[in-house]
Design a protein around this motif. Structure first.
Motif, mmCIF file in Angstrom:
data_model
loop_
_atom_site.group_PDB
_atom_site.id
_atom_site.type_symbol
_atom_site.label_atom_id
_atom_site.label_comp_id
_atom_site.label_asym_id
_atom_site.label_seq_id
_atom_site.Cartn_x
_atom_site.Cartn_y
_atom_site.Cartn_z
ATOM 1 N N VAL A 62 37.496 -88.054 -1.944
ATOM 2 C CA VAL A 62 37.618 -89.464 -1.590
ATOM 3 C C VAL A 62 38.208 -89.628 -0.197
ATOM 4 N N GLN A 63 38.995 -88.658 0.271
ATOM 5 C CA GLN A 63 39.804 -88.800 1.474
ATOM 6 C C GLN A 63 39.013 -89.210 2.708
ATOM 7 N N ASN A 64 37.913 -88.565 3.000
ATOM 8 C CA ASN A 64 37.234 -88.798 4.266
ATOM 9 C C ASN A 64 36.058 -89.743 4.154
ATOM 10 N N GLN A 65 36.013 -90.562 3.131
ATOM 11 C CA GLN A 65 34.957 -91.544 3.010
ATOM 12 C C GLN A 65 35.369 -92.807 3.754
ATOM 13 N N GLY A 66 34.394 -93.658 4.068
ATOM 14 C CA GLY A 66 34.663 -94.896 4.790
ATOM 15 C C GLY A 66 35.529 -95.844 3.985
ATOM 16 N N PRO A 67 36.060 -96.887 4.629
ATOM 17 C CA PRO A 67 36.990 -97.807 3.968
ATOM 18 C C PRO A 67 36.394 -98.518 2.768
ATOM 19 N N PHE A 68 35.099 -98.783 2.757
ATOM 20 C CA PHE A 68 34.512 -99.491 1.631
ATOM 21 C C PHE A 68 34.238 -98.561 0.462
ATOM 22 N N GLN A 69 34.175 -97.276 0.726
ATOM 23 C CA GLN A 69 33.912 -96.324 -0.340
ATOM 24 C C GLN A 69 35.184 -95.927 -1.077
ATOM 25 N N ASN A 70 36.344 -96.306 -0.563
ATOM 26 C CA ASN A 70 37.599 -95.980 -1.237
ATOM 27 C C ASN A 70 37.743 -96.708 -2.566
ATOM 28 N N ARG A 71 36.868 -97.657 -2.871
ATOM 29 C CA ARG A 71 36.939 -98.374 -4.136
ATOM 30 C C ARG A 71 36.432 -97.509 -5.276
ATOM 31 N N SER A 72 36.318 -96.222 -5.058
ATOM 32 C CA SER A 72 35.850 -95.333 -6.114
ATOM 33 C C SER A 72 36.889 -95.212 -7.223
ATOM 34 N N ARG A 73 36.421 -94.780 -8.362
ATOM 35 C CA ARG A 73 37.297 -94.526 -9.501
ATOM 36 C C ARG A 73 37.575 -93.029 -9.569
ATOM 37 N N VAL A 74 38.796 -92.717 -9.936
ATOM 38 C CA VAL A 74 39.201 -91.327 -10.101
ATOM 39 C C VAL A 74 39.758 -91.179 -11.504
ATOM 40 N N GLU A 75 39.410 -90.080 -12.144
ATOM 41 C CA GLU A 75 39.924 -89.809 -13.483
ATOM 42 C C GLU A 75 40.711 -88.506 -13.456
ATOM 43 N N TYR A 76 41.952 -88.577 -13.930
ATOM 44 C CA TYR A 76 42.808 -87.407 -14.088
ATOM 45 C C TYR A 76 42.890 -87.090 -15.574
ATOM 46 N N ARG A 77 42.761 -85.805 -15.920
ATOM 47 C CA ARG A 77 42.903 -85.363 -17.312
ATOM 48 C C ARG A 77 43.928 -84.241 -17.374
ATOM 49 N N ARG A 78 44.743 -84.300 -18.426
ATOM 50 C CA ARG A 78 45.755 -83.257 -18.628
ATOM 51 C C ARG A 78 45.865 -82.986 -20.113
ATOM 52 N N ARG A 79 45.684 -81.737 -20.479
ATOM 53 C CA ARG A 79 45.866 -81.319 -21.882
ATOM 54 C C ARG A 79 47.242 -80.683 -22.015
ATOM 55 N N PHE A 80 47.871 -80.929 -23.169
ATOM 56 C CA PHE A 80 49.188 -80.348 -23.426
ATOM 57 C C PHE A 80 49.411 -80.308 -24.930
ATOM 58 N N ASN A 81 50.310 -79.427 -25.353
ATOM 59 C CA ASN A 81 50.666 -79.321 -26.765
ATOM 60 C C ASN A 81 51.831 -80.250 -27.079
ATOM 61 N N ARG A 82 51.913 -80.617 -28.338
ATOM 62 C CA ARG A 82 53.023 -81.454 -28.801
ATOM 63 C C ARG A 82 54.330 -80.684 -28.592
ATOM 64 N N PRO A 83 55.330 -81.340 -28.023
ATOM 65 C CA PRO A 83 56.620 -80.666 -27.860
ATOM 66 C C PRO A 83 57.169 -80.229 -29.219
ATOM 67 N N SER A 84 57.722 -79.034 -29.270
ATOM 68 C CA SER A 84 58.239 -78.515 -30.543
ATOM 69 C C SER A 84 59.560 -79.187 -30.902
ATOM 70 N N GLY A 85 59.862 -79.214 -32.190
ATOM 71 C CA GLY A 85 61.136 -79.725 -32.672
ATOM 72 C C GLY A 85 61.227 -81.229 -32.811
ATOM 73 N N LEU A 86 60.123 -81.934 -32.615
ATOM 74 C CA LEU A 86 60.179 -83.390 -32.771
ATOM 75 C C LEU A 86 60.267 -83.750 -34.248
ATOM 76 N N VAL A 87 61.189 -84.655 -34.576
ATOM 77 C CA VAL A 87 61.319 -85.119 -35.946
ATOM 78 C C VAL A 87 61.069 -86.624 -35.966
ATOM 79 N N GLN A 88 62.062 -87.392 -35.606
ATOM 80 C CA GLN A 88 61.937 -88.852 -35.578
ATOM 81 C C GLN A 88 62.178 -89.431 -34.191
ATOM 82 N N GLN A 89 62.268 -88.577 -33.176
ATOM 83 C CA GLN A 89 62.587 -89.068 -31.839
ATOM 84 C C GLN A 89 61.461 -89.935 -31.274
#
Length: 159
Positions: A62-89
């Protein structure tokens, strides 16, 4: 003492720094990035002309595109495991900063309501956590700013 300092002292914080996948609408390329994402920072603009290669594979399409092209959409994805030891927190997802507009936020396919679209946000996600999780953050660029996550994304667990 400000609210932020109180929040940091009373919570166990897990930073979701890497690895993130970043996809720009209209392309099929998936980029591996760290968050905060510095791929569209002044580091990119400081490269010599004609040097389109980024040794960290953090090149931002996206960085070097013209000013009108900055209206693009970006999607970030992150996978992670459930933190251990969670009870009722209570577990909060916190996104500290971004550039552009926060369009949507999902955890495991469930939309998280976004009321503030231009400041940091915090949402209780304890009921949405599974053994294996996927967080999706969608941003929309503006005519002045390409979209990117510029602040930390964390899980904060109540002690």
């Amino acid at each position: 003492m400000g609210k932020g300092a109180e929040w940091k002292r009373s919570m166990h914080v897990i930073r979701l720094r890497k690895p993130w996948s970043k996809t720009v609408d209209g392309t099929s390329e998936v980029h591996r990035v760290d968050v905060p994402d510095v791929s569209a920072s002044s580091v990119e603009s400081a490269k010599p002309p004609g040097n389109n290669q980024d040794p960290g594979n953090n090149q931002d399409p996206v960085q070097n595109q013209g000013p009108f092209q900055n209206r693009s959409r970006v999607e970030y994805r992150r996978r992670f495991n459930r933190p251990s030891g969670l009870v009722q927190q209570r577990v909060f997802l916190r996104i500290e900063a971004w550039e552009g507009q926060l369009e949507s936020l999902q955890l495991n396919g469930v939309a998280i309501p976004v009321h503030q679209r231009d400041a940091s946000i915090e949402a209780n996600v304890a009921s949405l956590l599974k053994r294996h999780n996927e967080l999706i953050v969608r941003l929309l660029g503006t005519s002045q700013v390409p979209p990117r996550l510029t602040g930390e994304v964390v899980l904060a667990i109540e002690d």
